[in-house]
Design an enzyme around this catalytic site. Structure first.
Site, PDB file in Angstrom:
ATOM      1  CG  ASP A  98      -1.709   1.183   1.441  1.00 48.33           C
ATOM      2  OD1 ASP A  98      -1.174   2.254   1.787  1.00 48.33           O
ATOM      3  OD2 ASP A  98      -2.920   1.077   1.223  1.00 48.33           O
ATOM      4  CG  ASP A 126      -0.276   0.814   5.305  1.00 47.43           C
ATOM      5  OD1 ASP A 126      -1.018  -0.173   5.160  1.00 47.43           O
ATOM      6  OD2 ASP A 126      -0.611   1.821   5.944  1.00 47.43           O
ATOM      7  CB  CYS A 138      14.082  18.339 -11.802  1.00 50.84           C
ATOM      8  SG  CYS A 138      15.221  18.043 -10.441  1.00 50.84           S
ATOM      9  CB  CYS A 197      20.637  17.124 -14.914  1.00 49.79           C
ATOM     10  SG  CYS A 197      19.677  16.780 -16.389  1.00 49.79           S
ATOM     11  CB  CYS A 231      28.036 -11.383  -4.482  1.00 47.29           C
ATOM     12  SG  CYS A 231      29.073  -9.929  -4.694  1.00 47.29           S
ATOM     13  NE  ARG A 277      22.082  -4.575   2.246  1.00 48.09           N
ATOM     14  CZ  ARG A 277      23.076  -4.923   3.044  1.00 48.09           C
ATOM     15  NH1 ARG A 277      24.114  -4.116   3.225  1.00 48.09           N
ATOM     16  NH2 ARG A 277      23.062  -6.086   3.674  1.00 48.09           N
ATOM     17  CB  CYS A 295      27.137  -6.509   1.043  1.00 47.46           C
ATOM     18  SG  CYS A 295      25.482  -7.206   1.105  1.00 47.46           S
TER      19      CYS A 295
END
Lengths: 109, 279, 140
Positions: B68, B71, B96, B132, B195, B236, B240
């Site tokens: 949702d 949520d 932008c 940009c 990985c 991320r 890791c």
């Protein structure tokens, strides 16, 4: 004023007289708990939103006293009655004295 | 720039029985749109037959948060990004929105990124944004994973939500893709892990209390419950690497860009879920 | 893939068990004490209030909970094992359609979450549930 605080509220645009609606609110706020330590080992002081209220045409729907255990980006969902056309008024009170507000009108279908 | 010399070749399909993936039968529908969270693996993946979105590995309550748009806590950051999109920044006095009439013009972009541009370089969305900003707005570069950047790439990625991931791995991309693949299978760090050790050999298993996913990035930037904010792909990757006690490569550097291309290609066929909710 | 000794140890140690943080029994406030703190010593009925919380929290930083106590004036939520047990007090006004709410809370470790409702007639009801909070894996 805490930096970058932004609120979102989900309120239906129209309702029948007496209809029960579910309101959802979310506000971006770090909710610094007062438990974290900085790199020197000193506790970072608490700085949270300590109270959230919702009223409809001046009548209280809910009034929440909040402690540091409420998650970052506090979220509340609750039910309100729409007795007539009017406005929901949401208020968040920050430890640092700031007050954040959102207003949403509801028309009768 | 040197890549690790050790090449670990994953030989054969070592049949490792894995715990049932919680939620593999449940469906992800977001705002009425059905997402593809499991699909046959792309042909280039030798050791895996079926690929799964990270959504499938999370608990019911976390899965529900993504279904949702109210949520989903990521949307506060999307809202902020819309404000950023409309705000003037830089010496050219532009926002932008001055050139891009609405975020919707970016529909489809995220699904095929990263990609090789006409100059033969691999480009990623943060580079397009900073291009940009510096060249057309007279504004400062944003850091790769700072809040503003994470929000804007979340907003851009959202426009491709529901579209299948489709990154090119051949032609001009193949050299970089090969490098990315090598990185994926190379062991690094004090824990000497690649990985693949977690995300190919052990997805579906628990590592301590975490339910290991396949390490797909089709939902990035993602709202992590752990830090209650949008997390970017390179952030991320860096996390890791730190977890296996390796010195992380630089965010925005060639290694992570190559790895991003390879990892994105491992999700070809899954749908873009940006902004997703993960643990 | 060649399984090195390092692999086997890492996988064997890691893959098998869910590491569950035990509730800090010396630090956790007893549930009854928390309830008495709200009721001022009066008893709390065990029926009439519903607390919904996950059995195992995906992440202790964001744990969704719901509370519902038809006819309540206020509901107080407490976390028995947090450094400070107070979580929130929901006061329901005339505009509320039900005495219920959903929110997301932070739990420092496996512990009991307690909800105490104060009813319109001055009586109390309480519910509590253990929520397991795990240490993350390599996700950090």
């Amino acid at each position: 004023m805490a930096k970058g605080v932004k609120a979102r509220v989900k309120v239906p645009k129209t309702a029948d007289v007496g209809e029960i609606v579910t309101l959802k609110t979310l506000i971006s706020h770090k909710m610094e708990s007062g438990q974290r330590k900085d790199s020197d080992g000193n506790k970072i002081p608490q700085s949270i939103i300590n109270r959230f209220t919702c009223a409809f045409n001046g009548n209280t729907v809910i009034d929440v006293k909040m402690a540091a255990a409420i998650s970052t980006n506090p979220y509340f969902a609750f039910d309100a009655v729409v007795p007539e056309a009017g406005e929901f008024h949401f208020t968040w009170y920050d430890d640092d004295g700031s007050i954040y507000e959102e207003k949403k009108s509801v028309k009768i279908a | 720039m040197k890549f690790k010399k050790l090449i670990t070749v994953v030989v054969g399909a070592l049949a490792i029985p894995f715990a049932a993936i919680a939620g593999e039968d449940s469906q992800l529908t977001v705002e009425g749109q059905l997402m593809v969270t499991s699909v046959a693996a792309p042909a280039h993946m030798e050791n895996v037959d079926e690929i799964f979105s990270g959504w499938v590995f999370r608990k019911d309550e976390t899965q529900a948060l993504q279904m949702d748009d109210f949520d989903n806590p990521a949307f506060i950051f999307i809202d902020k990004a819309i404000d950023t999109f409309n705000a003037v920044d830089g010496t050219a006095g532009k926002a932008c929105v001055s050139c891009h009439e609405s975020p919707e013009v970016f529909k489809g972009l995220r699904a095929s990124m990263p990609r090789v541009n006409s100059s033969g370089e691999l480009e990623t969305i943060p580079e397009l944004v900073n291009g940009c900003r510096t060249e057309r707005m007279g504004a400062e570069k944003w850091k790769w994973s700072e809040g503003n950047m994470a929000g804007i790439i979340g907003l851009i990625g959202l426009q491709s939500r529901g579209m299948p991931v489709n990154v090119a791995i051949d032609g001009a991309a193949s050299g970089t893709w090969d490098k990315g693949k090598e990185l994926y299978y190379t062991r690094v760090g004090q824990l000497n892990m690649s990985c693949a050790n977690c995300h190919e050999d052990n997805y579906g298993n628990m590592i301590r209390a975490d339910h290991l996913s396949m390490g797909q990035i089709n939902g990035f930037p993602t709202y992590r419950l752990k830090n209650a904010k949008l997390n970017t792909i390179h952030a991320r990757f860096k996390g890791c690497m730190k977890n296996i006690r390796a010195t992380p490569y630089k965010e925005g550097g060639d290694e992570f860009k190559a790895l991003e291309l390879y990892v994105a290609s491992r999700s070809n066929g899954l749908t873009i879920e940006t902004p997703s909710v993960r643990n | 893939m060649k399984l090195t000794r390092r692999d086997t140890i890492a996988m064997g140690g890691a893959a098998a068990l869910t590491t569950i943080l035990p509730s800090f029994s010396s630090a956790a406030t007893p549930v009854n004490e928390l309830i008495m703190g709200v009721t001022g010593g009066a008893d709390a009925a065990s029926a009439g209030i519903f607390l919904t919380a996950p059995e195992i929290a995906e992440n202790g930083n964001t744990v969704p909970i719901s509370i519902d106590a038809p006819g309540a004036v206020a509901i107080t939520v407490l976390a028995a094992g947090n450094p400070l047990p107070g979580v929130a007090t929901f006061n329901f006004g005339a505009g509320s359609a039900s005495q219920s709410a959903t929110t997301r809370i932070r739990l420092a470790g496996t512990q009991d979450v307690v909800a105490v409702a104060e009813m319109a007639d001055g009586s109390f009801a309480s519910a509590h549930q253990t929520v397991k909070v795990t240490i993350g894996g390599c996700g950090g």
